[in-house]
Design a protein around this motif. Structure first.
Motif, PDB file in Angstrom:
ATOM      1  N   ILE A 134       0.851  -1.190   0.000  1.00 60.97           N
ATOM      2  CA  ILE A 134       0.000   0.000   0.000  1.00 60.97           C
ATOM      3  C   ILE A 134       0.883   1.235   0.000  1.00 60.97           C
ATOM      4  CG2 ILE A 134      -1.728   1.341   1.256  1.00 60.97           C
ATOM      5  CD1 ILE A 134      -2.768  -1.243   2.450  1.00 60.97           C
ATOM      6  N   TYR A 135       0.788   1.992  -1.101  1.00 58.47           N
ATOM      7  CA  TYR A 135       1.447   3.304  -1.137  1.00 58.47           C
ATOM      8  C   TYR A 135       0.435   4.285  -0.568  1.00 58.47           C
ATOM      9  CZ  TYR A 135       3.842   7.438  -2.993  1.00 58.47           C
ATOM     10  OH  TYR A 135       4.475   8.657  -3.127  1.00 58.47           O
ATOM     11  N   ARG A 136       0.589   4.590   0.698  1.00 62.40           N
ATOM     12  CA  ARG A 136      -0.428   5.372   1.398  1.00 62.40           C
ATOM     13  C   ARG A 136      -0.162   6.866   1.252  1.00 62.40           C
ATOM     14  NH1 ARG A 136       0.888   7.253   6.581  1.00 62.40           N
ATOM     15  NH2 ARG A 136       3.037   6.766   7.182  1.00 62.40           N
ATOM     16  N   ARG A 137      -1.213   7.612   0.992  1.00 63.67           N
ATOM     17  CA  ARG A 137      -1.123   9.058   0.945  1.00 63.67           C
ATOM     18  C   ARG A 137      -2.022   9.654   2.013  1.00 63.67           C
ATOM     19  NH1 ARG A 137       1.739  10.741  -3.578  1.00 63.67           N
ATOM     20  NH2 ARG A 137       1.700  12.689  -2.418  1.00 63.67           N
ATOM     21  N   ILE A 138      -2.071   8.968   3.147  1.00 61.77           N
ATOM     22  CA  ILE A 138      -2.867   9.369   4.304  1.00 61.77           C
ATOM     23  C   ILE A 138      -1.938   9.529   5.493  1.00 61.77           C
ATOM     24  CG2 ILE A 138      -4.677   8.631   5.903  1.00 61.77           C
ATOM     25  CD1 ILE A 138      -5.990   7.151   3.630  1.00 61.77           C
ATOM     26  N   ASP A 139      -2.102  10.581   6.253  1.00 57.57           N
ATOM     27  CA  ASP A 139      -1.250  10.830   7.409  1.00 57.57           C
ATOM     28  C   ASP A 139      -1.412   9.735   8.465  1.00 57.57           C
ATOM     29  OD1 ASP A 139      -0.291  13.127   6.251  1.00 57.57           O
ATOM     30  OD2 ASP A 139      -1.687  14.458   7.307  1.00 57.57           O
ATOM     31  N   ASP A 140      -0.362   9.564   9.258  1.00 63.41           N
ATOM     32  CA  ASP A 140      -0.342   8.520  10.283  1.00 63.41           C
ATOM     33  C   ASP A 140      -1.585   8.521  11.165  1.00 63.41           C
ATOM     34  OD1 ASP A 140       2.167   7.992   9.305  1.00 63.41           O
ATOM     35  OD2 ASP A 140       3.259   8.731  11.055  1.00 63.41           O
ATOM     36  N   ALA A 141      -1.988   9.687  11.613  1.00 65.65           N
ATOM     37  CA  ALA A 141      -3.067   9.788  12.596  1.00 65.65           C
ATOM     38  C   ALA A 141      -4.395   9.248  12.079  1.00 65.65           C
ATOM     39  CB  ALA A 141      -3.234  11.240  13.038  1.00 65.65           C
ATOM     40  N   PHE A 142      -4.544   9.160  10.758  1.00 68.22           N
ATOM     41  CA  PHE A 142      -5.830   8.766  10.186  1.00 68.22           C
ATOM     42  C   PHE A 142      -5.814   7.377   9.547  1.00 68.22           C
ATOM     43  CE2 PHE A 142      -5.530  13.365  10.115  1.00 68.22           C
ATOM     44  CZ  PHE A 142      -6.735  13.749  10.682  1.00 68.22           C
ATOM     45  N   VAL A 143      -4.669   6.692   9.574  1.00 66.57           N
ATOM     46  CA  VAL A 143      -4.510   5.483   8.760  1.00 66.57           C
ATOM     47  C   VAL A 143      -5.256   4.272   9.313  1.00 66.57           C
ATOM     48  CG1 VAL A 143      -2.402   4.555   9.830  1.00 66.57           C
ATOM     49  CG2 VAL A 143      -2.784   4.310   7.358  1.00 66.57           C
ATOM     50  N   ASP A 144      -5.462   4.217  10.639  1.00 68.05           N
ATOM     51  CA  ASP A 144      -6.145   3.063  11.236  1.00 68.05           C
ATOM     52  C   ASP A 144      -6.905   3.524  12.481  1.00 68.05           C
ATOM     53  OD1 ASP A 144      -6.995   0.737  12.451  1.00 68.05           O
ATOM     54  OD2 ASP A 144      -5.103  -0.318  12.245  1.00 68.05           O
ATOM     55  N   PRO A 145      -8.239   3.595  12.419  1.00 68.84           N
ATOM     56  CA  PRO A 145      -9.012   4.073  13.571  1.00 68.84           C
ATOM     57  C   PRO A 145      -8.954   3.145  14.783  1.00 68.84           C
ATOM     58  CG  PRO A 145     -10.476   3.258  11.843  1.00 68.84           C
ATOM     59  CD  PRO A 145      -9.087   3.297  11.265  1.00 68.84           C
ATOM     60  N   GLU A 146      -8.495   1.914  14.602  1.00 61.99           N
ATOM     61  CA  GLU A 146      -8.350   1.026  15.750  1.00 61.99           C
ATOM     62  C   GLU A 146      -7.155   1.400  16.612  1.00 61.99           C
ATOM     63  OE1 GLU A 146      -8.101  -3.044  14.688  1.00 61.99           O
ATOM     64  OE2 GLU A 146     -10.196  -3.204  14.027  1.00 61.99           O
ATOM     65  N   VAL A 147      -6.186   2.094  16.015  1.00 63.74           N
ATOM     66  CA  VAL A 147      -4.930   2.376  16.717  1.00 63.74           C
ATOM     67  C   VAL A 147      -4.735   3.865  16.972  1.00 63.74           C
ATOM     68  CG1 VAL A 147      -2.402   2.180  16.577  1.00 63.74           C
ATOM     69  CG2 VAL A 147      -3.855   0.333  15.724  1.00 63.74           C
ATOM     70  N   PHE A 148      -5.091   4.694  16.005  1.00 65.57           N
ATOM     71  CA  PHE A 148      -4.856   6.128  16.128  1.00 65.57           C
ATOM     72  C   PHE A 148      -6.188   6.869  16.344  1.00 65.57           C
ATOM     73  CE2 PHE A 148      -1.316   4.460  13.485  1.00 65.57           C
ATOM     74  CZ  PHE A 148      -0.303   4.649  14.420  1.00 65.57           C
ATOM     75  N   ARG A 149      -6.524   7.795  15.509  1.00 68.73           N
ATOM     76  CA  ARG A 149      -7.746   8.572  15.704  1.00 68.73           C
ATOM     77  C   ARG A 149      -8.986   7.712  15.485  1.00 68.73           C
ATOM     78  NH1 ARG A 149      -7.776  14.754  13.875  1.00 68.73           N
ATOM     79  NH2 ARG A 149      -9.961  14.224  14.108  1.00 68.73           N
ATOM     80  N   ARG A 150      -9.791   7.590  16.538  1.00 65.54           N
ATOM     81  CA  ARG A 150     -10.984   6.744  16.480  1.00 65.54           C
ATOM     82  C   ARG A 150     -12.041   7.291  15.536  1.00 65.54           C
ATOM     83  NH1 ARG A 150      -9.246   2.041  18.829  1.00 65.54           N
ATOM     84  NH2 ARG A 150      -8.024   2.515  20.681  1.00 65.54           N
ATOM     85  N   ASP A 151     -11.996   8.609  15.289  1.00 69.40           N
ATOM     86  CA  ASP A 151     -13.021   9.235  14.453  1.00 69.40           C
ATOM     87  C   ASP A 151     -12.625   9.267  12.976  1.00 69.40           C
ATOM     88  OD1 ASP A 151     -10.951  11.036  14.763  1.00 69.40           O
ATOM     89  OD2 ASP A 151     -12.246  12.793  14.941  1.00 69.40           O
ATOM     90  N   SER A 152     -11.501   8.650  12.618  1.00 71.30           N
ATOM     91  CA  SER A 152     -11.026   8.698  11.242  1.00 71.30           C
ATOM     92  C   SER A 152     -11.907   7.851  10.323  1.00 71.30           C
ATOM     93  CB  SER A 152      -9.582   8.194  11.147  1.00 71.30           C
ATOM     94  OG  SER A 152      -9.188   8.089   9.786  1.00 71.30           O
ATOM     95  N   LEU A 153     -12.353   8.482   9.238  1.00 75.43           N
ATOM     96  CA  LEU A 153     -13.091   7.770   8.199  1.00 75.43           C
ATOM     97  C   LEU A 153     -12.200   7.514   6.984  1.00 75.43           C
ATOM     98  CD1 LEU A 153     -16.461   9.745   8.315  1.00 75.43           C
ATOM     99  CD2 LEU A 153     -15.896   7.589   9.462  1.00 75.43           C
TER     100      LEU A 153
END
Length: 208
Positions: A146-165
């Motif tokens: 996965i070449y991700r173009r999403i910041d760390d805080a939003f990449v996985d709501p289970e681990v980082f920001r819970r409100d990330s869609l």
């Protein structure tokens, strides 16, 4: 620094797959590095598009100056990404974008098209048994890189920001299990943080 990533070793030990190095020219004409962008660097699509336009408008300059080509970048990027896939044969690579409202969406589309890979959003992916899958018209298909173009805080709501869609639930779990390669590695912000910059010359000398 992200404590959630403590103990995770990325595939091949590679943290930086794509680096954006900002250069400036001093008054004496020397080039120096202004900063390193190691999280989700962007801008290469504009370099490639500008080069294509310049070659059409000023072809004589390129012939006389022996300007080196940059057209191979997408192919070399895909090759670099797939070289670290968790499987050796026919890995599936995708570009993960936040969507069309992101300011760099043009680049996400451009690179996916030029690399010949799928452009996906979080809703296109899911994790099962610590493996990442993309939804297709033929059913789920395994994703390896996965070449991700999403910041760390939003990449996985289970681990980082819970409100990330924008992220994929369970992605870090799959990453920790070594079942998917993420480019760039999560947590690279520790390396390009401005507070680290005074120590970079000493680090370079140490490793040289």
């Amino acid at each position: 620094f992200l404590p959630q990533m403590r103990g995770i070793q990325p595939p091949g030990g590679v943290f930086v797959h794509v680096a954006g190095i900002d250069l400036i020219r001093r008054d004496d004409g020397a080039f120096v590095v202004l900063e390193d962008n190691l999280r989700t660097p962007s801008g290469i699509s504009y370099v490639l598009e500008n080069r294509a336009v310049m070659k059409r408008v000023y072809p004589h300059i390129f012939r006389k100056a022996s300007v080196q080509p940059v057209d191979e970048y997408p192919a070399r990027l895909r090759e670099a990404l797939e070289s670290l896939a968790p499987v050796p044969d026919a890995p599936r690579t995708v570009v993960l974008t936040p969507g069309p409202h992101n300011s760099a969406y043009f680049e996400h589309c451009f690179l996916a098209r030029r690399m010949g890979v799928e452009l996906v959003e979080a809703s296109d992916l899911f994790v099962a048994d610590d493996r990442v899958y993309v939804k297709t018209t033929r059913g789920p298909a395994r994703v390896h890189v996965i070449y991700r173009r999403i910041d760390d805080a939003f990449v996985d709501p289970e681990v980082f920001r819970r409100d990330s869609l924008l992220g994929v639930p369970g992605l870090v779990r799959a990453y920790r299990a070594g079942q998917v390669t993420l480019a760039n590695a999560i947590g690279n912000g520790a390396a390009d943080d401005k507070a680290i910059y005074p120590f970079v010359p000493a680090m370079i000398r140490f490793y040289l």
